[in-house]
Design a protein around this motif. Structure first.
Motif, PDB file in Angstrom:
ATOM      1  N   VAL A   1       0.840  -1.120   0.029  1.00  0.00           N
ATOM      2  CA  VAL A   1       0.025  -0.185  -0.130  1.00  0.00           C
ATOM      3  C   VAL A   1       0.923   1.340  -0.063  1.00  0.00           C
ATOM      4  CG1 VAL A   1      -1.537   1.293   1.221  1.00  0.00           C
ATOM      5  CG2 VAL A   1      -1.767  -1.203   1.264  1.00  0.00           C
ATOM      6  N   ASP A   2       1.879   1.232   0.883  1.00  0.00           N
ATOM      7  CA  ASP A   2       2.902   2.411   0.809  1.00  0.00           C
ATOM      8  C   ASP A   2       3.556   2.618  -0.401  1.00  0.00           C
ATOM      9  OD1 ASP A   2       2.313   2.474   3.675  1.00  0.00           O
ATOM     10  OD2 ASP A   2       4.005   1.488   4.234  1.00  0.00           O
ATOM     11  N   ARG A   3       3.792   1.524  -1.218  1.00  0.00           N
ATOM     12  CA  ARG A   3       4.605   1.786  -2.487  1.00  0.00           C
ATOM     13  C   ARG A   3       3.616   2.454  -3.476  1.00  0.00           C
ATOM     14  NH1 ARG A   3       4.227  -0.771  -7.193  1.00  0.00           N
ATOM     15  NH2 ARG A   3       2.932  -2.331  -6.374  1.00  0.00           N
ATOM     16  N   LEU A   4       2.442   1.729  -3.602  1.00  0.00           N
ATOM     17  CA  LEU A   4       1.276   2.407  -4.561  1.00  0.00           C
ATOM     18  C   LEU A   4       1.188   4.025  -4.218  1.00  0.00           C
ATOM     19  CD1 LEU A   4      -1.493  -0.181  -4.766  1.00  0.00           C
ATOM     20  CD2 LEU A   4       0.212   0.562  -6.620  1.00  0.00           C
ATOM     21  N   HIS A   5       1.137   4.107  -2.902  1.00  0.00           N
ATOM     22  CA  HIS A   5       0.999   5.671  -2.547  1.00  0.00           C
ATOM     23  C   HIS A   5       2.149   6.535  -3.008  1.00  0.00           C
ATOM     24  CE1 HIS A   5       0.673   8.777   1.251  1.00  0.00           C
ATOM     25  NE2 HIS A   5       0.025   9.132   0.013  1.00  0.00           N
ATOM     26  N   GLN A   6       3.391   5.921  -2.655  1.00  0.00           N
ATOM     27  CA  GLN A   6       4.532   6.885  -3.211  1.00  0.00           C
ATOM     28  C   GLN A   6       4.604   6.846  -4.756  1.00  0.00           C
ATOM     29  OE1 GLN A   6       7.576   4.266  -1.364  1.00  0.00           O
ATOM     30  NE2 GLN A   6       7.087   4.935   0.604  1.00  0.00           N
ATOM     31  N   GLU A   7       3.972   5.926  -5.517  1.00  0.00           N
ATOM     32  CA  GLU A   7       4.280   5.858  -6.844  1.00  0.00           C
ATOM     33  C   GLU A   7       2.915   6.903  -7.262  1.00  0.00           C
ATOM     34  OE1 GLU A   7       3.234   2.122  -8.423  1.00  0.00           O
ATOM     35  OE2 GLU A   7       5.260   1.199  -8.001  1.00  0.00           O
ATOM     36  N   LEU A   8       1.875   7.123  -6.713  1.00  0.00           N
ATOM     37  CA  LEU A   8       0.865   7.878  -7.457  1.00  0.00           C
ATOM     38  C   LEU A   8       1.137   9.247  -6.704  1.00  0.00           C
ATOM     39  CD1 LEU A   8      -2.924   7.351  -6.720  1.00  0.00           C
ATOM     40  CD2 LEU A   8      -2.127   9.360  -6.073  1.00  0.00           C
ATOM     41  N   GLU A   9       1.793   9.603  -5.725  1.00  0.00           N
ATOM     42  CA  GLU A   9       2.604  10.837  -5.346  1.00  0.00           C
ATOM     43  C   GLU A   9       3.168  11.370  -6.578  1.00  0.00           C
ATOM     44  OE1 GLU A   9       3.995  10.978  -1.329  1.00  0.00           O
ATOM     45  OE2 GLU A   9       2.123  11.790  -0.538  1.00  0.00           O
ATOM     46  N   ALA A  10       4.445  10.446  -6.878  1.00  0.00           N
ATOM     47  CA  ALA A  10       5.337  10.735  -7.773  1.00  0.00           C
ATOM     48  C   ALA A  10       4.746  11.212  -9.284  1.00  0.00           C
ATOM     49  CB  ALA A  10       6.311   9.635  -7.889  1.00  0.00           C
ATOM     50  N   SER A  11       3.551  10.408  -9.569  1.00  0.00           N
ATOM     51  CA  SER A  11       2.989  10.803 -10.952  1.00  0.00           C
ATOM     52  C   SER A  11       2.100  12.085 -10.729  1.00  0.00           C
ATOM     53  CB  SER A  11       2.084   9.501 -11.003  1.00  0.00           C
ATOM     54  OG  SER A  11       2.469   8.253 -11.162  1.00  0.00           O
ATOM     55  N   ILE A  12       1.629  12.437  -9.568  1.00  0.00           N
ATOM     56  CA  ILE A  12       0.696  13.453  -9.386  1.00  0.00           C
ATOM     57  C   ILE A  12       1.889  14.766  -9.542  1.00  0.00           C
ATOM     58  CG2 ILE A  12      -0.382  15.111  -7.738  1.00  0.00           C
ATOM     59  CD1 ILE A  12      -1.850  12.503  -6.733  1.00  0.00           C
TER      60      ILE A  12
END
Length: 219
Positions: free
Chosen positions: A52-63
């Protein structure tokens, strides 16, 4: 370029929906671990929270990349802002499921939940799973009518949460202070999980309507 941009925006929704699936699974397994003193299941929830943390970080980076390179406006800007907020809430929901699993691990081989409160926690777990399932559907469909349903579901969670305190404060409580602390913590984790799901629903309403009116979910 614009096609790629809109694909990137759509990918944000896909990542959010995937996060809802992961935190729903974590809550389901965490509840079972808590009720059944299942150490292996508890460990699986704890170890998999990093996904979950990994997806959160990836989404933040994309945003952040989208905002820097595309400078979104209007609905697109609302999309990235709400995605950022929803991802934070979903990441926190994953943490809360992990806390439940850690409580189960701490009390193993005993269950942290006395028999007379087992049914209440079964209900709280079911409500939590229903909330996150609806939240995921709201994110995918942008269905504000469905989003509004989460307020009622949250009220149901709050009623169970209050029920716990009635039992804890009863003169018949005979499980001691340690068990009372466990119940208080566990109840708080479920109650906060529900609150974050409602925040996600409110962000869906904001995404669609452009308003954060306090009465938006009430209609």
């Amino acid at each position: 370029m614009r096609d790629a941009y809109h694909e990137d925006l759509a990918a944000l929704t896909d990542r959010l929906v995937e996060m809802t699936r992961l935190v729903r699974s974590a809550m389901s397994r965490g509840t079972t671990a808590l009720l059944d003193a299942d150490l292996q299941l508890a460990e699986s929830v704890i170890s998999q929270d990093n996904e979950v943390d990994r997806l959160h970080q990836e989404l933040e980076a994309s945003i952040f990349e989208l905002m820097a390179t595309q400078q979104p406006v209007a609905v697109d800007l609302r999309t990235v802002i709400t995605a950022l907020r929803m991802a934070a809430d979903l990441e926190r929901m994953g943490d809360l499921a992990e806390h439940i699993a850690k409580l189960a691990r701490m009390r193993h081989p005993e269950s942290a939940i006395p028999a007379e409160l087992r049914d209440t926690f079964v209900e709280m777990g079911a409500i939590a799973e229903n909330l996150i399932t609806k939240a995921g559907s709201c994110i995918a469909s942008r269905d504000i009518d469905l989003a509004k349903e989460l307020e009622d579901d949250d009220d149901a969670m709050d009623r169970r949460h209050r029920r716990l305190f009635r039992v804890l404060l009863s003169k018949d409580w005979d499980h001691g202070i340690e068990a009372a602390i466990d119940i208080t913590l566990a109840g708080r984790y479920y109650e906060r999980y529900a609150d974050h799901a409602v925040r996600v629903a409110r962000d869906v309403v904001y995404l669609v309507t452009g308003t954060r009116d306090a009465d938006a979910l009430a209609g």
